[in-house]
Scaffold this motif. Structure first.
Motif, PDB file in Angstrom:
ATOM      1  N   TYR A  51      75.026 -53.286 -38.376  1.00  0.00           N
ATOM      2  CA  TYR A  51      75.935 -52.303 -38.973  1.00  0.00           C
ATOM      3  C   TYR A  51      75.264 -51.559 -40.131  1.00  0.00           C
ATOM      4  CZ  TYR A  51      79.781 -54.318 -36.295  1.00  0.00           C
ATOM      5  OH  TYR A  51      80.591 -54.751 -35.284  1.00  0.00           O
ATOM      6  N   ILE A  52      74.540 -52.280 -40.956  1.00  0.00           N
ATOM      7  CA  ILE A  52      73.868 -51.654 -42.098  1.00  0.00           C
ATOM      8  C   ILE A  52      72.823 -50.647 -41.616  1.00  0.00           C
ATOM      9  CG2 ILE A  52      72.275 -52.087 -44.026  1.00  0.00           C
ATOM     10  CD1 ILE A  52      73.737 -54.854 -44.321  1.00  0.00           C
ATOM     11  N   VAL A  53      71.987 -51.065 -40.690  1.00  0.00           N
ATOM     12  CA  VAL A  53      70.916 -50.193 -40.206  1.00  0.00           C
ATOM     13  C   VAL A  53      71.492 -48.999 -39.435  1.00  0.00           C
ATOM     14  CG1 VAL A  53      68.833 -50.093 -38.772  1.00  0.00           C
ATOM     15  CG2 VAL A  53      69.257 -52.094 -40.203  1.00  0.00           C
ATOM     16  N   ALA A  54      72.559 -49.219 -38.672  1.00  0.00           N
ATOM     17  CA  ALA A  54      73.194 -48.113 -37.948  1.00  0.00           C
ATOM     18  C   ALA A  54      73.755 -47.077 -38.923  1.00  0.00           C
ATOM     19  CB  ALA A  54      74.309 -48.638 -37.044  1.00  0.00           C
ATOM     20  N   ARG A  67      67.071 -41.988 -33.755  1.00  0.00           N
ATOM     21  CA  ARG A  67      66.514 -43.048 -32.899  1.00  0.00           C
ATOM     22  C   ARG A  67      66.952 -44.425 -33.377  1.00  0.00           C
ATOM     23  NH1 ARG A  67      60.487 -41.359 -32.601  1.00  0.00           N
ATOM     24  NH2 ARG A  67      60.369 -43.454 -33.463  1.00  0.00           N
ATOM     25  N   VAL A  68      66.956 -44.626 -34.695  1.00  0.00           N
ATOM     26  CA  VAL A  68      67.399 -45.902 -35.260  1.00  0.00           C
ATOM     27  C   VAL A  68      68.872 -46.136 -34.933  1.00  0.00           C
ATOM     28  CG1 VAL A  68      67.894 -47.093 -37.443  1.00  0.00           C
ATOM     29  CG2 VAL A  68      65.666 -46.016 -37.080  1.00  0.00           C
ATOM     30  N   ALA A  69      69.695 -45.120 -35.135  1.00  0.00           N
ATOM     31  CA  ALA A  69      71.129 -45.239 -34.854  1.00  0.00           C
ATOM     32  C   ALA A  69      71.377 -45.499 -33.364  1.00  0.00           C
ATOM     33  CB  ALA A  69      71.864 -43.988 -35.310  1.00  0.00           C
ATOM     34  N   LEU A  70      70.630 -44.828 -32.509  1.00  0.00           N
ATOM     35  CA  LEU A  70      70.767 -45.027 -31.073  1.00  0.00           C
ATOM     36  C   LEU A  70      70.425 -46.465 -30.697  1.00  0.00           C
ATOM     37  CD1 LEU A  70      71.290 -43.817 -28.274  1.00  0.00           C
ATOM     38  CD2 LEU A  70      68.881 -43.159 -28.204  1.00  0.00           C
ATOM     39  N   ALA A  71      69.323 -46.977 -31.221  1.00  0.00           N
ATOM     40  CA  ALA A  71      68.933 -48.358 -30.937  1.00  0.00           C
ATOM     41  C   ALA A  71      69.994 -49.335 -31.452  1.00  0.00           C
ATOM     42  CB  ALA A  71      67.573 -48.661 -31.568  1.00  0.00           C
ATOM     43  N   CYS A  72      70.510 -49.091 -32.647  1.00  0.00           N
ATOM     44  CA  CYS A  72      71.520 -49.985 -33.224  1.00  0.00           C
ATOM     45  C   CYS A  72      72.812 -49.963 -32.427  1.00  0.00           C
ATOM     46  CB  CYS A  72      71.800 -49.615 -34.674  1.00  0.00           C
ATOM     47  SG  CYS A  72      70.485 -50.118 -35.785  1.00  0.00           S
ATOM     48  N   ALA A  74      73.152 -49.258 -29.284  1.00  0.00           N
ATOM     49  CA  ALA A  74      72.895 -49.925 -28.010  1.00  0.00           C
ATOM     50  C   ALA A  74      72.876 -51.443 -28.187  1.00  0.00           C
ATOM     51  CB  ALA A  74      71.581 -49.433 -27.414  1.00  0.00           C
ATOM     52  N   VAL A  75      72.172 -51.918 -29.216  1.00  0.00           N
ATOM     53  CA  VAL A  75      72.126 -53.364 -29.496  1.00  0.00           C
ATOM     54  C   VAL A  75      73.528 -53.874 -29.808  1.00  0.00           C
ATOM     55  CG1 VAL A  75      71.343 -55.080 -31.187  1.00  0.00           C
ATOM     56  CG2 VAL A  75      69.715 -53.429 -30.231  1.00  0.00           C
ATOM     57  N   GLU A  76      74.270 -53.107 -30.568  1.00  0.00           N
ATOM     58  CA  GLU A  76      75.629 -53.501 -30.933  1.00  0.00           C
ATOM     59  C   GLU A  76      76.519 -53.607 -29.694  1.00  0.00           C
ATOM     60  OE1 GLU A  76      79.353 -51.776 -33.556  1.00  0.00           O
ATOM     61  OE2 GLU A  76      77.490 -50.635 -33.438  1.00  0.00           O
ATOM     62  N   LEU A  77      76.444 -52.649 -28.801  1.00  0.00           N
ATOM     63  CA  LEU A  77      77.268 -52.677 -27.594  1.00  0.00           C
ATOM     64  C   LEU A  77      76.907 -53.872 -26.715  1.00  0.00           C
ATOM     65  CD1 LEU A  77      79.491 -51.366 -25.936  1.00  0.00           C
ATOM     66  CD2 LEU A  77      77.756 -49.880 -24.910  1.00  0.00           C
ATOM     67  N   VAL A  78      75.615 -54.084 -26.509  1.00  0.00           N
ATOM     68  CA  VAL A  78      75.171 -55.236 -25.727  1.00  0.00           C
ATOM     69  C   VAL A  78      75.583 -56.529 -26.427  1.00  0.00           C
ATOM     70  CG1 VAL A  78      73.125 -56.492 -24.932  1.00  0.00           C
ATOM     71  CG2 VAL A  78      73.277 -54.026 -24.590  1.00  0.00           C
ATOM     72  N   GLY A  79      75.455 -56.555 -27.746  1.00  0.00           N
ATOM     73  CA  GLY A  79      75.816 -57.748 -28.512  1.00  0.00           C
ATOM     74  C   GLY A  79      77.292 -58.076 -28.430  1.00  0.00           C
ATOM     75  N   VAL A  80      78.145 -57.094 -28.637  1.00  0.00           N
ATOM     76  CA  VAL A  80      79.583 -57.374 -28.641  1.00  0.00           C
ATOM     77  C   VAL A  80      80.075 -57.748 -27.240  1.00  0.00           C
ATOM     78  CG1 VAL A  80      80.486 -55.025 -28.350  1.00  0.00           C
ATOM     79  CG2 VAL A  80      81.791 -56.677 -29.651  1.00  0.00           C
ATOM     80  N   VAL A  81      79.525 -57.128 -26.203  1.00  0.00           N
ATOM     81  CA  VAL A  81      79.914 -57.481 -24.836  1.00  0.00           C
ATOM     82  C   VAL A  81      79.340 -58.854 -24.467  1.00  0.00           C
ATOM     83  CG1 VAL A  81      79.678 -56.850 -22.399  1.00  0.00           C
ATOM     84  CG2 VAL A  81      80.262 -55.108 -24.084  1.00  0.00           C
ATOM     85  N   LEU A 114      83.444 -49.235 -31.619  1.00  0.00           N
ATOM     86  CA  LEU A 114      82.546 -48.556 -32.556  1.00  0.00           C
ATOM     87  C   LEU A 114      81.207 -48.134 -31.940  1.00  0.00           C
ATOM     88  CD1 LEU A 114      82.509 -47.557 -35.462  1.00  0.00           C
ATOM     89  CD2 LEU A 114      81.605 -49.780 -36.147  1.00  0.00           C
ATOM     90  N   PRO A 115      80.505 -48.989 -31.192  1.00  0.00           N
ATOM     91  CA  PRO A 115      79.238 -48.517 -30.624  1.00  0.00           C
ATOM     92  C   PRO A 115      79.429 -47.427 -29.579  1.00  0.00           C
ATOM     93  CG  PRO A 115      79.745 -50.701 -29.799  1.00  0.00           C
ATOM     94  CD  PRO A 115      80.741 -50.398 -30.883  1.00  0.00           C
ATOM     95  N   VAL A 116      80.546 -47.465 -28.872  1.00  0.00           N
ATOM     96  CA  VAL A 116      80.827 -46.411 -27.888  1.00  0.00           C
ATOM     97  C   VAL A 116      81.032 -45.085 -28.618  1.00  0.00           C
ATOM     98  CG1 VAL A 116      82.439 -45.634 -26.106  1.00  0.00           C
ATOM     99  CG2 VAL A 116      81.790 -48.052 -26.232  1.00  0.00           C
ATOM    100  N   LEU A 117      81.784 -45.112 -29.703  1.00  0.00           N
ATOM    101  CA  LEU A 117      81.972 -43.896 -30.512  1.00  0.00           C
ATOM    102  C   LEU A 117      80.644 -43.427 -31.098  1.00  0.00           C
ATOM    103  CD1 LEU A 117      85.291 -44.723 -32.401  1.00  0.00           C
ATOM    104  CD2 LEU A 117      84.974 -43.201 -30.435  1.00  0.00           C
ATOM    105  N   GLY A 118      79.832 -44.386 -31.570  1.00  0.00           N
ATOM    106  CA  GLY A 118      78.528 -44.030 -32.122  1.00  0.00           C
ATOM    107  C   GLY A 118      77.628 -43.377 -31.086  1.00  0.00           C
ATOM    108  N   LEU A 119      77.580 -43.950 -29.898  1.00  0.00           N
ATOM    109  CA  LEU A 119      76.757 -43.374 -28.831  1.00  0.00           C
ATOM    110  C   LEU A 119      77.291 -42.008 -28.407  1.00  0.00           C
ATOM    111  CD1 LEU A 119      76.160 -46.597 -26.724  1.00  0.00           C
ATOM    112  CD2 LEU A 119      74.435 -45.324 -28.023  1.00  0.00           C
ATOM    113  N   ALA A 120      78.602 -41.872 -28.337  1.00  0.00           N
ATOM    114  CA  ALA A 120      79.192 -40.577 -27.984  1.00  0.00           C
ATOM    115  C   ALA A 120      78.866 -39.517 -29.044  1.00  0.00           C
ATOM    116  CB  ALA A 120      80.709 -40.704 -27.814  1.00  0.00           C
ATOM    117  N   TRP A 121      78.918 -39.914 -30.317  1.00  0.00           N
ATOM    118  CA  TRP A 121      78.610 -38.977 -31.404  1.00  0.00           C
ATOM    119  C   TRP A 121      77.132 -38.574 -31.352  1.00  0.00           C
ATOM    120  CZ3 TRP A 121      80.765 -35.466 -34.035  1.00  0.00           C
ATOM    121  CH2 TRP A 121      80.181 -34.954 -35.194  1.00  0.00           C
ATOM    122  N   LEU A 122      76.270 -39.536 -31.097  1.00  0.00           N
ATOM    123  CA  LEU A 122      74.846 -39.231 -30.989  1.00  0.00           C
ATOM    124  C   LEU A 122      74.580 -38.298 -29.819  1.00  0.00           C
ATOM    125  CD1 LEU A 122      73.442 -42.752 -31.834  1.00  0.00           C
ATOM    126  CD2 LEU A 122      73.062 -40.661 -33.159  1.00  0.00           C
TER     127      LEU A 122
END
Length: 126
Positions: A51-54, A67-72, A74-81, A114-122
């Motif tokens: 969350y901090i890095v994202a 790129r950092v936000a995209l990686a975060c 993606a990791v967040e979505l995989v992590g929460v699922v 949250l990661p879905v919204l983040g990826l959509a925003w990116l």
């Protein structure tokens, strides 16, 4: 459009709120009850770092920040699922709620959305 403008500011604010919440909770759990659920509490600490890095990546708004936000995200979505599913299969490893256990149910499922919204925003601001 830049990632740190318009609705991106709200997204960054939510990431910062979750960073503070996850960091505080994980730190307290690790310091006071680590032996009860070490895997769960370490995963909460990992979520806090993500969350901090994202938030920083979204706020930077440049190519590297994106790129950092995209990686975060993606990791967040995989992590929460992944952690959400694993916490249902092995509830004995998650005797206490964590940020990602139960797909973020203890946090109103916001960690799942949250990661879905983040990826959509990116995607929208690319």
């Amino acid at each position: 459009m830049r990632t740190n403008s318009g609705p991106g500011r709200l997204l960054i604010a939510v990431y910062l709120i979750f960073a503070i919440a996850a960091t505080s909770r994980a730190a307290l759990q690790i310091v006071t009850r680590f032996d009860e659920a070490p895997l769960a509490y370490l995963l909460s600490a990992l979520a806090a770092v993500v969350y901090i890095v994202a938030a920083v990546g979204l706020a930077r708004a440049g190519h590297a920040g994106r790129r950092v936000a995209l990686a975060c995200c993606a990791v967040e979505l995989v992590g929460v699922v992944g952690v959400g599913a694993f916490s249902l299969v092995r509830p004995d490893l998650f005797p206490d709620e964590t940020v990602w256990s139960g797909f973020g149910s203890g946090y109103g499922y916001i960690p799942l959305v949250l990661p879905v919204l983040g990826l959509a925003w990116l995607y929208k601001t690319r």
